[in-house]
Write a protein that holds these residues in place. Structure first.
Motif, PDB file in Angstrom:
ATOM      1  N   GLU A 195      39.714  38.249  42.198  1.00  0.00           N
ATOM      2  CA  GLU A 195      39.916  36.932  41.520  1.00  0.00           C
ATOM      3  C   GLU A 195      41.103  36.998  40.604  1.00  0.00           C
ATOM      4  O   GLU A 195      41.846  35.934  40.629  1.00  0.00           O
ATOM      5  CB  GLU A 195      38.579  36.565  40.667  1.00  0.00           C
ATOM      6  CG  GLU A 195      37.601  35.972  41.602  1.00  0.00           C
ATOM      7  CD  GLU A 195      37.553  34.697  42.467  1.00  0.00           C
ATOM      8  OE1 GLU A 195      38.919  34.222  42.043  1.00  0.00           O
ATOM      9  OE2 GLU A 195      36.773  34.415  43.260  1.00  0.00           O
ATOM     10  N   ASP A 196      41.046  38.034  39.902  1.00  0.00           N
ATOM     11  CA  ASP A 196      42.270  38.361  38.973  1.00  0.00           C
ATOM     12  C   ASP A 196      43.545  38.478  39.844  1.00  0.00           C
ATOM     13  O   ASP A 196      44.682  38.033  39.448  1.00  0.00           O
ATOM     14  CB  ASP A 196      42.110  39.622  38.115  1.00  0.00           C
ATOM     15  CG  ASP A 196      41.112  39.542  37.174  1.00  0.00           C
ATOM     16  OD1 ASP A 196      40.930  38.174  36.483  1.00  0.00           O
ATOM     17  OD2 ASP A 196      40.244  40.347  36.765  1.00  0.00           O
ATOM     18  N   GLY A 197      43.261  39.144  40.927  1.00  0.00           N
ATOM     19  CA  GLY A 197      44.409  39.380  41.798  1.00  0.00           C
ATOM     20  C   GLY A 197      45.114  38.286  42.307  1.00  0.00           C
ATOM     21  O   GLY A 197      46.184  37.947  42.384  1.00  0.00           O
ATOM     22  N   LEU A 198      44.099  37.361  42.805  1.00  0.00           N
ATOM     23  CA  LEU A 198      44.551  35.989  43.468  1.00  0.00           C
ATOM     24  C   LEU A 198      45.259  35.120  42.247  1.00  0.00           C
ATOM     25  O   LEU A 198      46.295  34.500  42.753  1.00  0.00           O
ATOM     26  CB  LEU A 198      43.293  35.190  43.766  1.00  0.00           C
ATOM     27  CG  LEU A 198      43.385  33.788  44.285  1.00  0.00           C
ATOM     28  CD1 LEU A 198      44.528  33.918  45.453  1.00  0.00           C
ATOM     29  CD2 LEU A 198      42.268  33.202  44.622  1.00  0.00           C
ATOM     30  N   SER A 227      40.091  35.693  52.289  1.00  0.00           N
ATOM     31  CA  SER A 227      38.906  36.761  52.165  1.00  0.00           C
ATOM     32  C   SER A 227      37.870  36.435  51.321  1.00  0.00           C
ATOM     33  O   SER A 227      36.637  36.985  51.199  1.00  0.00           O
ATOM     34  CB  SER A 227      39.644  37.955  51.786  1.00  0.00           C
ATOM     35  OG  SER A 227      40.075  38.164  50.505  1.00  0.00           O
ATOM     36  N   LEU A 228      38.200  35.619  50.259  1.00  0.00           N
ATOM     37  CA  LEU A 228      37.139  35.178  49.283  1.00  0.00           C
ATOM     38  C   LEU A 228      36.365  33.945  49.665  1.00  0.00           C
ATOM     39  O   LEU A 228      35.668  33.371  49.178  1.00  0.00           O
ATOM     40  CB  LEU A 228      37.818  35.009  47.840  1.00  0.00           C
ATOM     41  CG  LEU A 228      38.351  36.197  47.136  1.00  0.00           C
ATOM     42  CD1 LEU A 228      39.234  35.707  46.120  1.00  0.00           C
ATOM     43  CD2 LEU A 228      37.175  36.832  46.707  1.00  0.00           C
ATOM     44  N   LYS A 229      36.669  33.589  50.899  1.00  0.00           N
ATOM     45  CA  LYS A 229      35.822  32.322  51.582  1.00  0.00           C
ATOM     46  C   LYS A 229      36.444  30.888  50.827  1.00  0.00           C
ATOM     47  O   LYS A 229      35.602  29.987  50.892  1.00  0.00           O
ATOM     48  CB  LYS A 229      34.256  32.528  51.567  1.00  0.00           C
ATOM     49  CG  LYS A 229      33.795  33.982  51.990  1.00  0.00           C
ATOM     50  CD  LYS A 229      34.103  34.055  53.371  1.00  0.00           C
ATOM     51  CE  LYS A 229      33.619  35.278  53.973  1.00  0.00           C
ATOM     52  NZ  LYS A 229      34.045  35.643  55.345  1.00  0.00           N
ATOM     53  N   LYS A 230      37.656  31.068  50.361  1.00  0.00           N
ATOM     54  CA  LYS A 230      38.132  29.862  49.748  1.00  0.00           C
ATOM     55  C   LYS A 230      39.111  29.204  50.754  1.00  0.00           C
ATOM     56  O   LYS A 230      40.301  29.117  50.655  1.00  0.00           O
ATOM     57  CB  LYS A 230      38.837  30.071  48.544  1.00  0.00           C
ATOM     58  CG  LYS A 230      38.082  30.873  47.343  1.00  0.00           C
ATOM     59  CD  LYS A 230      38.729  31.183  46.210  1.00  0.00           C
ATOM     60  CE  LYS A 230      37.770  31.360  44.973  1.00  0.00           C
ATOM     61  NZ  LYS A 230      38.350  31.467  43.547  1.00  0.00           N
ATOM     62  N   LYS A 231      38.563  28.669  51.928  1.00  0.00           N
ATOM     63  CA  LYS A 231      39.338  28.233  52.986  1.00  0.00           C
ATOM     64  C   LYS A 231      40.281  26.940  52.312  1.00  0.00           C
ATOM     65  O   LYS A 231      41.528  27.011  52.802  1.00  0.00           O
ATOM     66  CB  LYS A 231      38.270  27.495  53.854  1.00  0.00           C
ATOM     67  CG  LYS A 231      38.801  26.872  55.165  1.00  0.00           C
ATOM     68  CD  LYS A 231      37.757  26.121  56.063  1.00  0.00           C
ATOM     69  CE  LYS A 231      38.599  25.328  57.049  1.00  0.00           C
ATOM     70  NZ  LYS A 231      37.598  24.845  58.069  1.00  0.00           N
ATOM     71  N   GLU A 232      39.899  26.047  51.652  1.00  0.00           N
ATOM     72  CA  GLU A 232      40.848  25.109  51.168  1.00  0.00           C
ATOM     73  C   GLU A 232      42.011  25.516  50.443  1.00  0.00           C
ATOM     74  O   GLU A 232      43.107  25.031  50.698  1.00  0.00           O
ATOM     75  CB  GLU A 232      39.994  23.898  50.202  1.00  0.00           C
ATOM     76  CG  GLU A 232      39.053  23.108  51.207  1.00  0.00           C
ATOM     77  CD  GLU A 232      38.461  22.060  50.077  1.00  0.00           C
ATOM     78  OE1 GLU A 232      38.764  21.982  49.155  1.00  0.00           O
ATOM     79  OE2 GLU A 232      37.616  21.215  50.829  1.00  0.00           O
TER      80      GLU A 232
END
Length: 262
Positions: A195-198, A227-232
Protein backbone atom coordinates in the motif's frame (compact mmCIF):
# COMPACT_ATOMS: atom_id res chain seq x y z
CA UNK A 1 -21.82 126.81 -12.94
CA UNK A 2 -18.09 127.26 -12.50
CA UNK A 3 -16.44 125.84 -9.41
CA UNK A 4 -13.46 127.35 -7.70
CA UNK A 5 -10.75 125.61 -5.68
CA UNK A 6 -10.71 127.21 -2.34
CA UNK A 7 -7.41 127.53 -0.54
CA UNK A 8 -7.03 124.69 1.90
CA UNK A 9 -9.70 122.66 0.32
CA UNK A 10 -9.04 118.94 -0.05
CA UNK A 11 -11.14 116.64 -2.14
CA UNK A 12 -12.61 113.79 -0.11
CA UNK A 13 -11.03 110.40 -0.64
CA UNK A 14 -13.12 107.96 -2.61
CA UNK A 15 -14.87 105.47 -0.38
CA UNK A 16 -13.51 101.97 -0.58
CA UNK A 17 -16.08 99.28 -0.71
CA UNK A 18 -16.18 96.81 2.12
CA UNK A 19 -15.25 93.86 -0.10
CA UNK A 20 -12.16 95.64 -1.40
CA UNK A 21 -10.98 96.29 2.15
CA UNK A 22 -11.36 92.67 3.02
CA UNK A 23 -9.29 91.62 0.02
CA UNK A 24 -6.47 93.91 1.00
CA UNK A 25 -6.20 92.44 4.49
CA UNK A 26 -4.46 89.09 5.20
CA UNK A 27 -7.03 86.37 5.60
CA UNK A 28 -6.78 84.41 8.80
CA UNK A 29 -9.47 82.22 10.24
CA UNK A 30 -10.19 82.62 13.89
CA UNK A 31 -12.00 80.55 16.42
CA UNK A 32 -13.13 82.08 19.67
CA UNK A 33 -10.62 84.85 19.26
CA UNK A 34 -7.61 82.57 18.51
CA UNK A 35 -5.74 82.24 15.22
CA UNK A 36 -6.14 78.71 13.85
CA UNK A 37 -3.00 79.10 11.72
CA UNK A 38 -0.96 80.00 14.76
CA UNK A 39 -2.40 77.03 16.61
CA UNK A 40 -1.37 74.66 13.80
CA UNK A 41 2.21 75.94 13.82
CA UNK A 42 2.33 75.77 17.60
CA UNK A 43 1.17 72.15 17.47
CA UNK A 44 3.79 71.27 14.86
CA UNK A 45 6.51 72.95 16.92
CA UNK A 46 5.44 71.05 20.02
CA UNK A 47 5.36 67.74 18.10
CA UNK A 48 8.83 68.34 16.68
CA UNK A 49 10.16 69.19 20.11
CA UNK A 50 8.70 66.01 21.60
CA UNK A 51 10.21 63.93 18.77
CA UNK A 52 13.61 65.51 19.33
CA UNK A 53 13.34 64.85 23.06
CA UNK A 54 12.40 61.20 22.45
CA UNK A 55 15.29 60.70 20.02
CA UNK A 56 17.68 62.33 22.49
CA UNK A 57 16.54 60.09 25.32
CA UNK A 58 16.51 56.89 23.24
CA UNK A 59 19.43 57.45 20.89
CA UNK A 60 21.46 54.66 22.48
CA UNK A 61 18.65 52.18 21.85
CA UNK A 62 18.12 53.43 18.30
CA UNK A 63 21.79 53.31 17.35
CA UNK A 64 22.19 50.01 19.16
CA UNK A 65 19.34 48.51 17.10
CA UNK A 66 20.81 49.81 13.85
CA UNK A 67 24.21 48.44 14.81
CA UNK A 68 22.68 45.03 15.58
CA UNK A 69 20.98 44.90 12.17
CA UNK A 70 24.23 45.90 10.47
CA UNK A 71 26.12 43.18 12.35
CA UNK A 72 23.59 40.54 11.29
CA UNK A 73 23.86 41.55 7.63
CA UNK A 74 27.66 41.69 7.74
CA UNK A 75 27.78 38.38 9.59
CA UNK A 76 25.56 36.67 7.03
CA UNK A 77 27.61 37.99 4.12
CA UNK A 78 30.83 36.91 5.83
CA UNK A 79 29.38 33.47 6.59
CA UNK A 80 28.29 33.01 2.96
CA UNK A 81 31.64 34.13 1.55
CA UNK A 82 34.15 32.66 4.00
CA UNK A 83 32.37 29.53 5.26
CA UNK A 84 29.38 28.47 3.18
CA UNK A 85 30.96 28.89 -0.26
CA UNK A 86 34.20 27.05 0.67
CA UNK A 87 32.12 24.28 2.28
CA UNK A 88 30.11 23.85 -0.91
CA UNK A 89 33.25 23.69 -3.01
CA UNK A 90 34.96 21.25 -0.68
CA UNK A 91 31.90 18.99 -0.47
CA UNK A 92 31.56 18.88 -4.26
CA UNK A 93 35.24 17.98 -4.58
CA UNK A 94 34.96 15.22 -2.00
CA UNK A 95 31.85 13.74 -3.61
CA UNK A 96 33.41 13.39 -7.04
CA UNK A 97 35.11 10.11 -6.13
CA UNK A 98 32.01 8.69 -4.44
CA UNK A 99 29.95 9.49 -7.53
CA UNK A 100 32.56 7.76 -9.65
CA UNK A 101 32.19 4.57 -7.58
CA UNK A 102 28.40 4.75 -7.89
CA UNK A 103 28.55 5.15 -11.67
CA UNK A 104 30.92 2.19 -11.96
CA UNK A 105 28.59 0.10 -9.78
CA UNK A 106 25.53 0.92 -11.90
CA UNK A 107 27.38 0.02 -15.12
CA UNK A 108 29.27 -3.00 -13.77
CA UNK A 109 28.25 -6.52 -14.75
CA UNK A 110 29.51 -8.08 -11.52
CA UNK A 111 31.11 -7.23 -8.16
CA UNK A 112 28.66 -4.36 -7.83
CA UNK A 113 28.26 -4.55 -4.05
CA UNK A 114 31.88 -3.70 -3.36
CA UNK A 115 31.60 -0.59 -5.56
CA UNK A 116 28.37 0.46 -3.87
CA UNK A 117 30.07 0.05 -0.50
CA UNK A 118 32.97 2.22 -1.65
CA UNK A 119 30.47 4.83 -2.80
CA UNK A 120 28.85 4.75 0.62
CA UNK A 121 31.94 4.55 2.81
CA UNK A 122 34.67 6.10 0.69
CA UNK A 123 37.99 5.02 -0.74
CA UNK A 124 41.33 6.30 -2.05
CA UNK A 125 41.45 8.87 0.73
CA UNK A 126 38.11 10.40 -0.20
CA UNK A 127 34.85 10.48 1.74
CA UNK A 128 31.89 8.32 0.82
CA UNK A 129 28.32 9.58 0.70
CA UNK A 130 27.68 8.84 4.39
CA UNK A 131 30.64 10.92 5.57
CA UNK A 132 29.69 13.74 3.21
CA UNK A 133 26.17 13.76 4.66
CA UNK A 134 27.61 14.01 8.15
CA UNK A 135 30.43 16.48 7.50
CA UNK A 136 28.73 18.74 4.97
CA UNK A 137 25.20 18.79 6.30
CA UNK A 138 23.34 21.83 5.00
CA UNK A 139 25.23 22.06 1.72
CA UNK A 140 23.81 21.18 -1.68
CA UNK A 141 26.25 18.31 -2.00
CA UNK A 142 25.33 17.03 1.46
CA UNK A 143 21.67 16.98 0.42
CA UNK A 144 22.39 15.28 -2.91
CA UNK A 145 24.48 12.67 -1.07
CA UNK A 146 21.23 11.46 0.53
CA UNK A 147 19.86 10.63 -2.91
CA UNK A 148 23.01 8.80 -3.98
CA UNK A 149 23.31 6.92 -0.68
CA UNK A 150 19.67 5.83 -0.96
CA UNK A 151 20.34 4.56 -4.48
CA UNK A 152 23.33 2.54 -3.25
CA UNK A 153 21.32 1.06 -0.37
CA UNK A 154 18.41 0.21 -2.70
CA UNK A 155 20.75 -1.68 -5.02
CA UNK A 156 22.37 -3.62 -2.19
CA UNK A 157 19.08 -4.77 -0.66
CA UNK A 158 19.11 -2.43 2.35
CA UNK A 159 15.63 -1.09 1.78
CA UNK A 160 14.94 0.55 5.15
CA UNK A 161 18.12 2.60 4.85
CA UNK A 162 17.16 3.47 1.27
CA UNK A 163 13.74 4.75 2.38
CA UNK A 164 15.30 6.85 5.14
CA UNK A 165 17.77 8.58 2.83
CA UNK A 166 15.23 9.13 0.06
CA UNK A 167 12.95 10.82 2.59
CA UNK A 168 15.82 13.00 3.83
CA UNK A 169 16.55 14.16 0.30
CA UNK A 170 14.90 17.50 -0.58
CA UNK A 171 14.64 18.97 -4.05
CA UNK A 172 12.55 21.24 -6.27
CA UNK A 173 13.80 19.51 -9.41
CA UNK A 174 10.84 17.63 -10.85
CA UNK A 175 12.84 14.81 -12.41
CA UNK A 176 14.89 14.10 -9.28
CA UNK A 177 11.81 14.37 -7.07
CA UNK A 178 9.83 11.93 -9.22
CA UNK A 179 12.78 9.55 -9.33
CA UNK A 180 13.23 9.65 -5.54
CA UNK A 181 9.53 9.07 -4.88
CA UNK A 182 9.37 6.21 -7.38
CA UNK A 183 12.48 4.57 -5.92
CA UNK A 184 10.97 4.91 -2.45
CA UNK A 185 7.96 3.04 -3.80
CA UNK A 186 10.30 0.29 -5.04
CA UNK A 187 11.86 0.01 -1.58
CA UNK A 188 8.47 -0.29 0.13
CA UNK A 189 7.40 -2.99 -2.31
CA UNK A 190 10.57 -4.94 -1.50
CA UNK A 191 9.75 -4.55 2.20
CA UNK A 192 6.31 -6.01 1.55
CA UNK A 193 4.53 -2.72 2.26
CA UNK A 194 2.51 -2.71 -0.94
CA UNK A 195 0.00 0.00 0.00
CA UNK A 196 2.87 2.37 0.80
CA UNK A 197 4.55 1.42 -2.45
CA UNK A 198 1.38 2.19 -4.41
CA UNK A 199 1.08 5.60 -2.76
CA UNK A 200 4.64 6.55 -3.68
CA UNK A 201 4.22 5.37 -7.28
CA UNK A 202 1.15 7.57 -7.67
CA UNK A 203 2.91 10.51 -6.01
CA UNK A 204 5.87 10.07 -8.35
CA UNK A 205 3.55 10.08 -11.38
CA UNK A 206 1.87 13.29 -10.21
CA UNK A 207 5.02 15.36 -9.68
CA UNK A 208 4.92 16.60 -13.26
CA UNK A 209 3.61 15.83 -16.72
CA UNK A 210 6.72 14.06 -17.95
CA UNK A 211 6.61 11.81 -21.02
CA UNK A 212 9.13 9.37 -19.50
CA UNK A 213 8.62 9.30 -15.73
CA UNK A 214 4.85 9.81 -15.58
CA UNK A 215 3.85 6.75 -17.69
CA UNK A 216 6.57 4.66 -16.00
CA UNK A 217 5.19 5.23 -12.52
CA UNK A 218 1.56 5.08 -13.67
CA UNK A 219 2.35 1.65 -15.08
CA UNK A 220 3.96 0.52 -11.82
CA UNK A 221 0.97 1.88 -9.93
CA UNK A 222 -1.39 0.00 -12.26
CA UNK A 223 0.46 -3.29 -11.85
CA UNK A 224 0.59 -2.95 -8.07
CA UNK A 225 -3.07 -1.94 -7.87
CA UNK A 226 -4.00 -5.01 -9.92
CA UNK A 227 -2.01 -7.28 -7.56
CA UNK A 228 -3.90 -5.70 -4.65
CA UNK A 229 -7.22 -6.54 -6.40
CA UNK A 230 -7.92 -2.85 -6.98
CA UNK A 231 -9.28 -3.34 -10.47
CA UNK A 232 -10.81 0.12 -10.91
CA UNK A 233 -7.61 1.86 -9.82
CA UNK A 234 -5.51 -0.32 -12.10
CA UNK A 235 -7.74 0.49 -15.08
CA UNK A 236 -7.64 4.19 -14.23
CA UNK A 237 -3.83 4.28 -14.35
CA UNK A 238 -3.66 2.12 -17.48
CA UNK A 239 -6.25 4.22 -19.33
CA UNK A 240 -4.42 7.40 -18.43
CA UNK A 241 -1.32 5.97 -20.11
CA UNK A 242 -3.38 5.05 -23.19
CA UNK A 243 -5.00 8.49 -23.43
CA UNK A 244 -2.02 10.72 -22.65
CA UNK A 245 1.15 8.69 -23.23
CA UNK A 246 0.31 6.29 -26.04
CA UNK A 247 3.69 6.88 -27.70
CA UNK A 248 5.67 6.00 -24.56
CA UNK A 249 7.30 2.62 -24.01
CA UNK A 250 4.50 1.66 -21.63
CA UNK A 251 1.88 2.95 -24.07
CA UNK A 252 2.99 0.52 -26.76
CA UNK A 253 1.70 -2.50 -24.83
CA UNK A 254 -0.91 -0.91 -22.56
CA UNK A 255 -3.91 -2.38 -24.42
CA UNK A 256 -2.93 -5.88 -23.28
CA UNK A 257 -2.80 -4.78 -19.64
CA UNK A 258 -6.16 -3.00 -19.96
CA UNK A 259 -7.73 -6.16 -21.37
CA UNK A 260 -6.21 -8.23 -18.57
CA UNK A 261 -7.52 -5.87 -15.88
CA UNK A 262 -11.08 -5.66 -17.28
Amino acid sequence: MATYNKRGYKAPKPEVEENEVELQQPVEETFEGHSTTADVFNTLDQGASKTEEWVAKNQKIIFGGLAAVALVVIGYLAYSKFYEAPQEEEAASEMFQAESYLTQAVNAQQSQDSLYNLALNGGEGKYGFLAIIDKYSGTKSGNLAHYFAATAYLNTGKYKEAVQHFEDFKTDDEVLKASALGATGDAFVQLGKLEDGLKFYVDAARVSDNDVFTPRFLFKAGQLAASLKKKEDALKYYNEIKEKYSTSQEGNTIDAYIAEAE
